[in-house]
Motif scaffolding. Structure first.
Motif, PDB file in Angstrom:
ATOM      1  N   LYS A 129      -0.007  -0.965   1.138  1.00  0.00           N
ATOM      2  CA  LYS A 129      -0.992  -0.042   1.524  1.00  0.00           C
ATOM      3  C   LYS A 129      -0.931  -0.400   2.724  1.00  0.00           C
ATOM      4  O   LYS A 129       0.074  -0.200   4.046  1.00  0.00           O
ATOM      5  N   ARG A 183      -7.336  -3.960  -4.383  1.00  0.00           N
ATOM      6  CA  ARG A 183      -5.833  -3.778  -3.307  1.00  0.00           C
ATOM      7  C   ARG A 183      -6.480  -3.136  -2.157  1.00  0.00           C
ATOM      8  O   ARG A 183      -6.087  -2.794  -0.809  1.00  0.00           O
ATOM      9  N   PRO A 220      -5.220   1.037  -0.664  1.00  0.00           N
ATOM     10  CA  PRO A 220      -4.040   0.728  -1.740  1.00  0.00           C
ATOM     11  C   PRO A 220      -2.786   2.475  -1.402  1.00  0.00           C
ATOM     12  O   PRO A 220      -3.274   2.919  -1.318  1.00  0.00           O
TER      13      PRO A 220
END
Lengths: 735, 735
Positions: A674, A305, A669
């Motif tokens: 995010k 992420r 993230p």
């Protein structure tokens, strides 16, 4: 400036707790409603983690001998009682799956046999399952239309339900806990059968070596060797190597296997033990033939992420290899290294938590690791028997709360936090300082000649920070007396720390006091931690920077483990330009040596195979060590400049610093989304989908933004507010 | 007279400890030398007992549902390190057997692989095995000519052996313990495969019942049903009964089995679950046939070392049935009842210990039971969650020391004694008395309307006795500060007990105080315990005897459990004539009802099937309950009159009292032998093979003896010394 920021953050945490608690309860109700829609396997909280870590850590081998950890193993409770209360609109046919024989009580009355399902009548009911399982872990999966096992159930290890002589049930004083669960959402998905995922991975290169061959998988990897087209009867020896040298040295390589085939085996053989390697030397008896060797790569499925790209290709590669190193060591738990030790070490894991927040933001992995490390009662030694490692654990819990905003973990496990802290506080000497007692290992760092006896300032500083973490946690757990107590002990300790170890003349923190005498030693450790713990004044920090951090006469750091903090301290003081060069030198140095994952230790002065040695063994060093992956954290937190300033990113800060780069783009993230940052020398773009952010930039001209008010904090320092889901575009001119 | 005797005994214990310690060390050296001759499986002390009791106690079933205990299960340590140091004259080829994978270090260096044997060179060596076993129990069996696993090895659950960066091993603060072992003396005899012995047992009578039959095994028994000549496909239902009524009542019997056969089964079927029963009703589908039903009787092999025969045939039968009852309930542990609960209860076990000393004198059974009950750390509830049951445990440890003279148990487990006592002391109220807190069950006895709230004198008295036991144990463990502390707390508590509960006007002990107000209730409990604890003056005892023990208006006792102590108190006051009649009435009453083992409860006023009811269930009562077997103890201790007066029968007393019998012959076991007593109204013969005994008799004439000096203690009371292996013959005339 940094000082006030840190202080404010820490106080803000405490202040905001009530607000967060409110949010948490809302979330909890939402979750309960949601949870009704999915059944999952449940167990006594923390017990799956203990059970799995016991199993996992004993998988370390050294030349076919098992090599279990040196600390205590706890065990799951073999007998637990799960309970729930339901109110259902119509009769519900409920399926029962259990790991272990169970006793089922419906409204206090025993249901005979071991039924595979039960019809629960409409209305209010109390359902309880007492499950026994000594071999693995008592767990249940209950699934009806309305009645489902989920996080709302309670569990106890002593139900104290006794029947008096008239047959009346009595129960009191039962210590109910919220159950533990993860992602075992199907009945056939039993916790006891947990396995990481695998995917095929082919050799990149094969070359002859003696009568056998050397198989190169192209880069550091982890998994199960597979032999294809196997025929005949005889032995095959496998010598694994993280390095080519190790795989070729059958007498000294750290891991190996001797396989034996009787001629009746299937054509494809899959090894049942996973190992870390890049190379495998294969030597087969002449009587046994095979076509090829491949492997099953084993991994924890995680989403990347976080991201980072910049104008510097070497830096980008450092980030990529760091991410891979981090993924390889993020397994059942955050472990130290994949060849060695395959163990869960609190100091190492503490860094993995931080890197995780900038890469995967995988909360279950943090929780699993914290729980495996803590074990349960009684506490008879420090975590991993290391004094500093008990202390990192507390700070790790605090950081988890800061990043995720999750208060449930602290509420559930506050008693375990408290008993560990009691253990630590009981080991203070008469001066109120931690000093190693028999059985305590003071680690700090692998560094030749580092003094570790007596009262070490570094340990006291970690204790102070841990006590602050306990104070915040006590408030979350509703233990207000504890909160006051820990706050007071923390403050007293900090005062004493400075009274004893701060050298007013030299303006640095001393390392050690023995028998009441402060030793003439200054090391980097307490000095650098004090900077990002924000324990120093601005003047003290500057002195430390020059006299300690940038002073080559102070004992050098050779592990990425402590490089992490050293570089963090420098970044926290705005030395991003310097740190960028250091990163490129240090991690770039490993890349130049051919590293495909980052190492346990790197000393640029060493040459060739000397890089592989450690612990007195030629291939003792781990070449894939989590603490080698810290650029993920440094680049995310101090270059992209993203960090939470209130629990769970409800508030956060973005302070991008290029540190000499022309541009950088990246993502950090957050719990549900995010923060994207794109930064050049004349434009910053930030987009986030949750929380309220503060963008802080240094600019030689007055910036312009697409929305919001630009606040000038000081000369060349500006601040703007980032709203959720609205990309903020700022034109500026980097200083 | 009795008072001084008891007091002297208790003080003598303390006084003699040093002497006994000396003896113990001599024995220890002898044992070490001996142990060298036999290898045995070893484990972490107490862990086998915890593991086995977990397994055993969950075997209780109620109509095919498992019925596990209501208290906490502890677990064995899954990872332990065994260690020994040897000095051998020549190289030794040593065989290695392990339950679980192991890491072997020879002189600190890892031996690779999982070798099945290892050659140890001549000379001094340190050998260590770290063994992992989460599923059962880490254990090893090591067998060479010189190097053998035995009781001299040490073990730890946290070896703290860490390797520094140079490869140097460091170890300190490791909590080493002496290993646990029992009788697993062959490599194939693994602790994890422990099973009781079995022997075939045929039905005594079979009669038609409906389409099936009722099988009668002649008396209460325990074991595995076996079906012979099995043919066909279909179901067989088995309904078990300790009584005929229960077996015939398929809808209400407490245990049953539904077996299912597919036609491919062997001709002989053996059930894999053991049960308690005398009768089995068998109902088979018409499609499935069998020839006959038998069973495998399951038992702990024990030698009947005690015996009793007298001129009263009914009394002899009472002793025999008591012995059988005791044997049926002496299994993996001393359990309460064989049908129900099949659990280890501390109050019940306490009586089994005492009976055991007069029947089997099997020390391992006492140790196993004490360890299973105690579990390990942390203590979060009373043993079996019952306040009195924690307290009996301490007295049980003391009695074990008194009867066996074994100090090793106390030395090894003193920390567990201390932590349990700390738990108890921390639960005292502001007056220093035990008063139930949330989660505490005050049991005392099954008796309708017995008040159990507030401060109950009985609990305080047990606590005082437990503190005295702790004081003796602390001295044995070398914890002298603890000894003083416990002695002081015991004395203070006794003073307070009398200040608050002793009614000076009525000269009896009151039962209860609530909110500072002593209640107008007198019960038998504290009054009778105070007699054999010797807490009363002679005058107080006489008052209690008349106003409480022999007073039918005081709440009557209906359980053999408390009959035990009631009759003991009367015997301790010389009321053997009265007690003999009571025994014949009470236990004789059960025999008249057809008992083949003694019951959990017996109320002579009940009729027929009403005897079988308890806990609101028609067959809820256990018809084979250990606490029913107390005549063994009463007849051995108060009629044959044999008891130790110094640890391990190094000194003992014989005070035969016929109590109305014409003659009695019997044997009482001692650690290494026995005391035989033959007594008529005009002759006493005593023969013992260890210790120095004191024979005390009441005689209307001056006795004559075959050796030694006859001392006159008071009118009609004479005392003689019994020397080992020399039968003492005394002519006298019973009063």
């Amino acid at each position: 400036m940094l000082k006030s920021k840190f202080n404010r953050n820490f106080k803000a945490m405490v202040f905001k707790t009530k607000y967060i608690l409110l949010l948490f309860f809302c979330a909890l109700f939402a979750e309960t409603a949601l949870a009704q829609q999915k059944a999952t396997w449940i167990w006594y909280p923390g017990d799956f983690e203990i059970w799995l870590s016991n199993k996992m850590q004993v998988r370390r081998t050294e030349r076919e001998a098992v090599f279990p950890p040196l600390w205590q193993y706890y065990s799951p409770y073999a007998l637990v009682t799960f309970q729930t209360e339901v109110d259902i609109p119509e009769p519900d046919e409920v399926k029962i799956y259990s790991e272990g024989p169970f006793q089922l009580l419906l409204d206090g009355t025993q249901v005979y046999g071991q039924p595979k399902s039960i019809k629960i009548p409409a209305g209010k009911h109390k359902i309880s399952f007492k499950v026994y399982n000594q071999e693995v872990l008592p767990a249940i999966y209950i699934n009806g239309k309305y009645v489902k096992s989920d996080a709302s159930w309670k569990v106890t290890n002593e139900d104290k339900l006794w029947i008096d002589e008239t047959g009346k049930a009595q129960q009191s004083g039962t210590p109910w806990m919220p159950v533990g669960s993860w992602n075992f959402d199907l009945p056939q998905n039993k916790p006891s059968e947990f396995k990481l995922k695998t995917t095929p991975w082919n050799a990149k290169k094969v070359e002859k070596f003696g009568a056998g061959e050397l198989v190169d998988f192209g880069k550091e990897t982890f998994g199960y060797i597979k032999i294809h087209g196997l025929k005949g009867k005889g032995k095959i020896a496998l010598y694994y190597g993280e390095s080519r040298e190790e795989a070729l040295d059958s007498a000294k390589c750290e891991t190996l296997d001797h396989l034996s085939f009787d001629g009746n085996q299937p054509e494809t053989y899959l090894h049942d033990g996973s190992k870390a390697f890049r190379y495998v030397q294969v030597q087969a008896d002449a009587t046994v033939k095979y076509d090829s060797i491949s492997m099953l790569y084993e991994y924890l499925p995680l989403e990347y992420r976080g991201s980072f790209k910049s104008s510097d290709e070497q830096l980008n590669k450092i980030w990529d290899i760091s991410a891979y190193t981090m993924h390889l060591t993020s397994r059942e738990f955050f472990i130290d290294g994949i060849k060695r030790d395959r163990w869960v070490w609190s100091g190492d894991a503490y860094q993995s938590y931080l890197m995780n927040y900038y890469l995967f933001f995988d909360s279950p992995s943090v929780e699993r690791t914290l729980l495996a490390l803590r074990g349960k009662e009684p506490v008879t030694a420090h975590i991993n028997i290391i004094m500093d490692y008990s202390l990192y654990w507390f700070v790790g819990v605090y950081d988890y709360y800061l990043h995720t905003g999750d208060t449930k973990f602290i509420k559930t496990f506050y008693p375990r936090m408290k008993s560990l802290m009691e253990f630590c506080l009981n080991r203070r000497n008469k001066n109120g300082f931690l000093e190693p007692l028999e059985g305590d290992w003071v680690f700090i760092d692998w560094a030749n000649g580092l003094p570790k006896t007596g009262e070490v300032s570094f340990e006291q500083m970690l204790l102070a920070r841990s006590l602050e973490a306990m104070a915040v946690s006590a408030e979350i757990a509703g233990e207000n007396e504890d909160q006051k107590y820990y706050q007071k002990v923390a403050e007293d300790l900090k005062t004493k720390l400075f009274d004893v170890f701060w050298d007013k003349k030299e303006n640095v923190m001393k390392h050690q006091r023995i028998d009441g005498k402060v030793q003439e030693i200054v090391t980097r450790y307490a000095n650098m931690f004090g900077i990002f713990f924000n324990y120093f004044t601005e003047e003290q920090k500057q002195s430390i920077k020059n006299k300690v951090l940038l002073n080559k006469d102070i004992l050098q750091i050779t592990t990425p483990y402590m490089r992490f903090y050293e570089l963090e301290a420098l970044c926290a003081m705005g030395e991003q330009d310097y740190v960028l060069k250091e990163m490129k030198n240090y991690w770039g140095g490993m890349l130049n040596e051919g590293a495909t994952s980052f190492w346990e230790e790197y000393n640029p002065n060493k040459k060739g195979a000397a890089h592989l040695e450690m612990y007195g063994r030629p291939y003792g060093k781990s070449l894939c060590h989590a603490w080698g992956a810290s650029p993920i954290y440094l680049l995310g937190k101090y270059y992209l400049g993203v960090k939470p300033t209130a629990p769970g990113y409800s508030e956060y800060q973005v302070e991008p610093i290029l540190g000499g780069l022309k541009w950088m783009n990246g993502e950090v993230p957050t719990p549900k989304g995010k923060v994207s940052v794109k930064c050049t020398t004349n434009q910053v773009k930030v987009l986030s989908n949750e929380g309220v952010g503060t963008l802080r930039i240094k600019s030689s001209k007055t910036p312009k933004a697409n929305y919001g008010k630009i606040e000038k904090l000081a000369d060349y320092i500006y601040q703007l507010t980032i709203l959720p889901n609205q990309e903020l575009l700022v034109d500026y001119k980097a200083l």
